[in-house]
Design an enzyme around this catalytic site. Structure first.
Site, PDB file in Angstrom:
ATOM      1  N   ASP A 471       0.850  -1.181   0.000  1.00 52.12           N
ATOM      2  CA  ASP A 471       0.000   0.000   0.000  1.00 52.12           C
ATOM      3  C   ASP A 471       0.893   1.240   0.000  1.00 52.12           C
ATOM      4  O   ASP A 471       2.074   1.175   0.343  1.00 52.12           O
ATOM      5  CB  ASP A 471      -0.877   0.035   1.256  1.00 52.12           C
ATOM      6  CG  ASP A 471      -2.004  -0.990   1.202  1.00 52.12           C
ATOM      7  OD1 ASP A 471      -2.378  -1.369   0.095  1.00 52.12           O
ATOM      8  OD2 ASP A 471      -2.469  -1.402   2.275  1.00 52.12           O
ATOM      9  N   ASP A 766      -4.846  -2.940   5.018  1.00 53.76           N
ATOM     10  CA  ASP A 766      -5.314  -2.340   6.267  1.00 53.76           C
ATOM     11  C   ASP A 766      -6.828  -2.370   6.409  1.00 53.76           C
ATOM     12  O   ASP A 766      -7.352  -2.224   7.497  1.00 53.76           O
ATOM     13  CB  ASP A 766      -4.807  -0.900   6.408  1.00 53.76           C
ATOM     14  CG  ASP A 766      -5.122  -0.047   5.184  1.00 53.76           C
ATOM     15  OD1 ASP A 766      -5.982  -0.453   4.385  1.00 53.76           O
ATOM     16  OD2 ASP A 766      -4.495   1.014   5.026  1.00 53.76           O
ATOM     17  N   ASP A 770      -9.506  -5.945   2.404  1.00 54.50           N
ATOM     18  CA  ASP A 770      -8.185  -6.476   2.044  1.00 54.50           C
ATOM     19  C   ASP A 770      -8.008  -7.908   2.530  1.00 54.50           C
ATOM     20  O   ASP A 770      -7.042  -8.573   2.155  1.00 54.50           O
ATOM     21  CB  ASP A 770      -7.074  -5.618   2.646  1.00 54.50           C
ATOM     22  CG  ASP A 770      -6.903  -4.299   1.909  1.00 54.50           C
ATOM     23  OD1 ASP A 770      -7.167  -4.276   0.694  1.00 54.50           O
ATOM     24  OD2 ASP A 770      -6.516  -3.303   2.540  1.00 54.50           O
TER      25      ASP A 770
END
Length: 1046
Positions: A471, A766, A770
């Site tokens: 990310d 997070d 996900d």
């Protein structure tokens, strides 16, 4: 000389079949993330273990798991039945209310007679009993009974807290008491061969005392007995230390923070500190921390599959207010009144038993169990043959088989003890246990480096990672966001001038969109100091902007009441609210990804409040502003609004068409210091880094270039990636470096395709959505600060500081774990091979064994527990990141290891054989003591060969074996203890160990023989190796190592 050099000296064609393909090894395989029950049961069935209690200590208890699964299914059936009954009861109650009002006097009386205690509250939520809730006066009445405020929460009063703990219990679950040291001593004594040797001790003592008297007859038996105790206590000490490390890690895993309202202030507390009467704030991705009742919220959707097995999410509202502990918030947000904690919840009972099922064993543990079993079977055969040869030669040399004495019995017992001890040495019990030791050590150290390992297998798998899908926000960047540029009401404006530039009405609408369209909060201090913020970094950046332009948070909240909210989620990428303003108007506010909100806007507004249509030219101008912000690495956010006639119903969406564009925020999230260097280190290590983000393509590219991720590769947006067919995706993936505007499903698809191409994939996440990608990956890494509880539960590793540099540290530790286990395996297999061959050949040729049972037990301690402690605790160094990863199909026992094992074994066998058969003449040994002196020299030379080979094993491929030696004090301590005890054993404990003191010259010779192995290691390391692995398949699929970023 590198291991990739070509040579035919060790050609795979002339060596034995591939280790992985051996029939006996085919049973020892489990999947990377926990095997199925059948494969887990299969490898246990085929394992040869001398001490099953110790060998299988850190493996799953399959029988207990089966019982727990049956109990869980029974509970789920009960909860499904309760849920169905609750739905019917709700409908009937509604019908009754509509048909008649009835006399409530009896009901009022009932309210007075109900006593609120832990059992009543537990039944209330567990049974979803609407009648009991009504008798208690609903959620509001129950809150009064519990002496709490639905708005302000509990008072910060320790006496009140103690009363609640005493009456309603704490939010903790009983745990099995930890094992004490003596339990580990008892488990170490369960070793089958040690038990047999203990019997030999008793027999030897009895026969020795009878034949030779107390003065001389007890030494042989006592020597073996002392060796057994030494092995048991050293093993138990090592195992006990491991258990302490695992206990510390388990306590860290259970630390979950919950947001509560106390004294009218939102604050975070540990889940264990939660009390009945607390008001808990729930948001998407949270785990419901206790049983409770819904107070208020927006589109709260709960996943109850962990409790009921139902995959369909449950809508929670005023009509169905029951919230079960352990369930997950799938969408929306809300406030909850805690009614049951700890063992007064069904989740509490489950948690008290779930831990008894144990953790899944790692693939490497299972594979090394297979290696230990294979070698153990060979060793068992050698032991039987050795005993038969020794016995046969003794009987053949005996003058009369009809005459027997106590000495004959002692000799045969010693032969049997030697054979049993050969089994002890031959069965490398330490191989799979070394994995556990290394993982325990690494996990403890990784915790200090801000990485919490949830699953053991992640440590070893991370060492093989070939790609990281990271990310951006909070991982590559600091997650400390601030609004640095703003386009408001028609043009770019300086933050300090916005209030004076806008008309009061427009400024009020802007503040309303900032302060009311949020899930965050501002905690203002009484002393006038800087206020604190609660919420996501994006939320706090916008709230901070609102304060910076002169807004008053509390004043704005008083002037307008929020009547409906649609919380932000990663699929919609927007958030909306409806506000009932002080002048009686209903206004919908939206914020979110710029291009998405802009599509829903057909008007904008100027500083004076004039509505301006969004024509093509204006849209182009606004898109130019967005692109300019993005090119400067700013993430952009649009704020828009519109008037609405009526408030949408509970299940109706907030209108999002025909919006009026109010503002575009440019939010700066600086790249973390050290990220570029960490990315460069990954490239050098053969690990390709890819950025997967929800930001716009321009922002993503700018940040990726700054981090060194985007070099000459491809950047693509999620929608375009989604439209590609599988073949196009596979062609794109080798050059793909950035994916922008991605959805969780895009990330999941990318991970799946990468794994299909042979990559070992680590992925960060997070959010709640996900979880599939984290589960699909080889190593799922959740963010400890920004991550939701759902993401953390699906992850293998939790990055506690959300820092990409920590991910690189995890990779380094993963490689260290893998390499350390390889070092230990190389060392132990060398000792195994030499000890087996020297004793077997001597038994066949001379009829005696040069190494006694006591000596073999000491050698076993050196190569097993002490060897594991010395080699499996090596800390990582930067050089580990200077070579390519092993990958998915790499061979664990590498060509380098085979070369070192064979090289050292050949040297040791040659030298010890010369000593065995020519030693007396070579050293001029004569007289009655010549045999015991020679055997002592052989024993001493053999031990020091292992001591120096232990030093050699620190570096399997490099010539400088002393580098970083002083970084590992455990290694130095183990080596010092080994040498010191060897001196004591030879010089002072000869009666017990079957040795005699050596003179200075003999010590120099035997230590020198061991020392020469250092030079042998140098020569062996110069031998070139073939490119192809000797005993494993060549890697398949995409194995590209990326170029270093510029």
């Amino acid at each position: 000389m590198s291991e990739e050099d070509d040579s035919t000296l060790f050609s795979p064609r002339i060596l034995h079949p591939k280790l992985e393909k051996l029939t006996s090894m085919s049973k020892f395989h489990v999947a990377g993330k926990g095997g199925d029950p059948e494969s887990l049961a299969t490898w246990r069935k085929y394992s040869l273990a001398l001490n099953a209690t110790r060998r299988f200590r850190y493996t799953a208890d399959l029988e207990k798991r089966r019982e727990l699964q049956e109990a869980l299914e029974e509970k789920r059936r009960k909860f499904r039945a309760v849920g169905a009954a609750a739905k019917v009861a709700t409908r009937i109650n509604g019908m009754i209310k509509n048909l008649k009002s009835g006399d409530n006097s009896e009901r009022t009386e009932a309210k007075k007679t109900i006593q609120v205690d832990a059992q009543v509250l537990a039944r209330l939520v567990e049974k979803k009993d609407a009648s009991v809730l009504h008798d208690l006066g609903g959620t509001t009445g129950l809150a009064k009974n519990l002496k709490t405020s639905l708005k302000e929460g509990l008072r910060m009063d320790e006496n009140d807290f103690n009363w609640r703990r005493e009456v309603f219990g704490t939010n903790t679950f009983p745990e099995k008491p930890p094992k004490g040291f003596w339990t580990f001593v008892w488990e170490a004594m369960q070793d089958l061969t040690l038990m047999i040797l203990a019997v030999c001790v008793v027999v030897s003592l009895i026969i020795g005392v009878i034949t030779e008297g107390w003065e001389e007859g007890w030494y042989d038996g006592a020597g073996i007995g002392f060796s057994i105790l030494l092995v048991v206590f050293v093993t138990a000490t090592s195992d006990y230390q491991q258990s302490l490390q695992f206990r510390d890690l388990e306590s860290e895993k259970k630390k979950v923070f919950v947001e509560v309202v106390r004294n009218a202030r939102r604050q975070k507390v540990l889940i264990f500190e939660l009390l009945v009467g607390d008001i808990v704030n729930l948001s998407t991705g949270d785990q419901v921390p206790a049983d409770g009742l819904y107070i208020s919220g927006c589109s709260l959707s709960i996943d109850e599959s962990s409790m009921t097995g139902e995959s369909e999410p449950l809508k929670v509202n005023e009509d169905s207010p029951y919230l079960l502990s352990g369930t997950k918030v799938q969408d929306g947000s809300g406030l909850m009144l805690v009614t049951g904690v700890g063992m007064n919840t069904e989740w509490g009972h489950l948690m008290a038993t779930l831990s008894e099922g144990g953790d899944d064993e790692t693939p490497l543990q299972v594979k090394l169990n297979g290696v230990a079993t294979l070698i153990g079977k060979i060793g068992l055969m050698f032991a039987v043959v050795t005993f038969l040869v020794l016995l046969g030669r003794y009987l053949f040399s005996k003058e009369s088989l009809s005459e027997w004495s106590g000495t004959d019995a002692v000799t045969i017992v010693n032969f049997f003890a030697i054979a049993v001890t050969i089994i002890v040495v031959a069965v490398p019990e330490g191989l799979p246990l070394a994995v556990t030791l290394t993982l325990a050590f690494a996990m403890k150290k990784m915790m200090n480096d801000k990485a919490l390992v949830r699953h053991l297998s992640a440590c070893e798998t991370m060492g093989s990672a070939t790609t990281i899908c990271s990310d951006k926000t909070g991982t590559l960047t600091t997650n400390k966001m601030t609004v640095t540029k703003a386009w408001v009401a028609g043009r770019l404006r300086e933050v300090g001038n916005i209030r004076s530039d806008l008309s009061p009405n427009i400024f009020e609408i802007l503040l309303e969109g900032i302060f009311r369209n949020t899930c965050g909060d501002i905690q203002e201090k009484n002393d006038g100091s800087t206020p604190s913020f609660l919420g996501t970094p994006t939320e706090t950046a916008i709230l901070g902007f609102g304060l910076a332009v002169g807004g008053k948070f509390k004043e704005c909240c008083i002037n307008g009441e929020m009547v409906k909210m649609e919380p932000f989620n990663s699929v919609r990428k927007t958030m909306g609210v409806v506000v009932d303003t002080k002048d009686g108007k209903l206004r919908a506010h939206w914020k979110g990804a710029s291009e998405i909100v802009l599509k829903h806007c057909d008007k904008t507004i100027d500083a004076d409040g004039n509505i301006v249509p969004l024509n093509e030219a204006k849209v182009k101008e606004i898109k130019g502003i967005i692109h300019t912000f993005s090119d400067e690495a700013l993430r952009t956010l649009c704020l828009a609004f519109r008037e609405v006639d009526t408030c949408p119903g509970r299940d109706d969406p907030i209108p999002n068409k025909g919006l009026i564009l109010m503002a575009i925020m440019g939010i700066k999230d600086p790249v973390r210091p050290g990220v570029r260097e960490a990315v460069k280190l990954c490239f050098a290590a053969g690990i390709k880094v890819r950025m997967v983000t929800g930001d716009s393509i321009n922002t993503a590219k700018a940040i990726a270039r700054e981090c060194g991720i985007l070099t000459d590769g491809e950047a693509i947006e999620g929608p375009a990636f989604r439209d590609m067919n599988p073949e196009e995706i596979r062609k794109l993936i080798p050059s793909l470096q950035v994916m922008a505007r991605s959805s969780p499903s895009d990330k999941h698809t990318l991970v799946r395709e990468l794994r299909a191409l042979g990559e070992v994939v680590a992925v960060t996440g997070d959010g709640t959505n996900d979880a599939p990608a984290l589960h699909e990956s080889d190593i799922g890494m959740a963010m400890g600060i920004a991550g939701t509880e759902v993401a953390k539960e699906s992850a293998d590793v939790v990055i506690l500081d959300d820092n990409f540099s920590t991910i690189v540290v995890v990779a380094k530790w993963g490689r260290s774990v893998y390499t350390n286990i390889q070092k230990f395996v190389q060392f132990q297999l060398t000792v195994n091979l030499v000890a087996l061959v020297i004793n077997f050949s001597s038994a066949c040729i001379t009829g005696t064994a040069p190494l006694t049972a006591v000596q073999l037990l000491w050698v076993n301690l050196i190569m097993d527990t002490l060897g594991a402690l010395a080699l499996a605790t090596e800390p990582p160094n930067d050089e580990l990141m200077m070579k390519p990863p092993v990958g998915r199909n790499g061979s664990f026992i590498s060509n380098v290891m085979w070369r070192n094992i064979f090289g050292q074994a050949i040297y040791q066998l040659a030298v010890l054989s010369v000593l065995q058969y020519r030693g007396k003449g070579f050293f001029h040994l004569e007289g009655e003591d010549s045999t015991i002196i020679l055997n002592t020299m052989i024993f001493n030379a053999f031990v020091f060969c292992q001591v120096f080979n232990e030093i050699n094993s620190r570096e399997m491929g490099k010539l400088n074996i002393f580098r970083h030696t002083f970084n590992n004090w455990v290694f130095i301590l183990v080596l010092t203890f080994t040498v010191a005890f060897q001196i004591v054993l030879v010089q002072f404990l000869g009666k017990f160990s079957g040795t005699t003191p050596l003179n200075k010259e003999q010590w120099m010779i035997t230590v020198g023989i061991g020392f020469v192995s250092l030079f042998v290691a140098v020569i062996v390391k110069l031998i070139p190796l073939p490119k192809a692995p000797m005993f494993s398949s060549p890697p398949r699929g995409y194995q590209q190592i990326p170029s270093e970023p510029v």
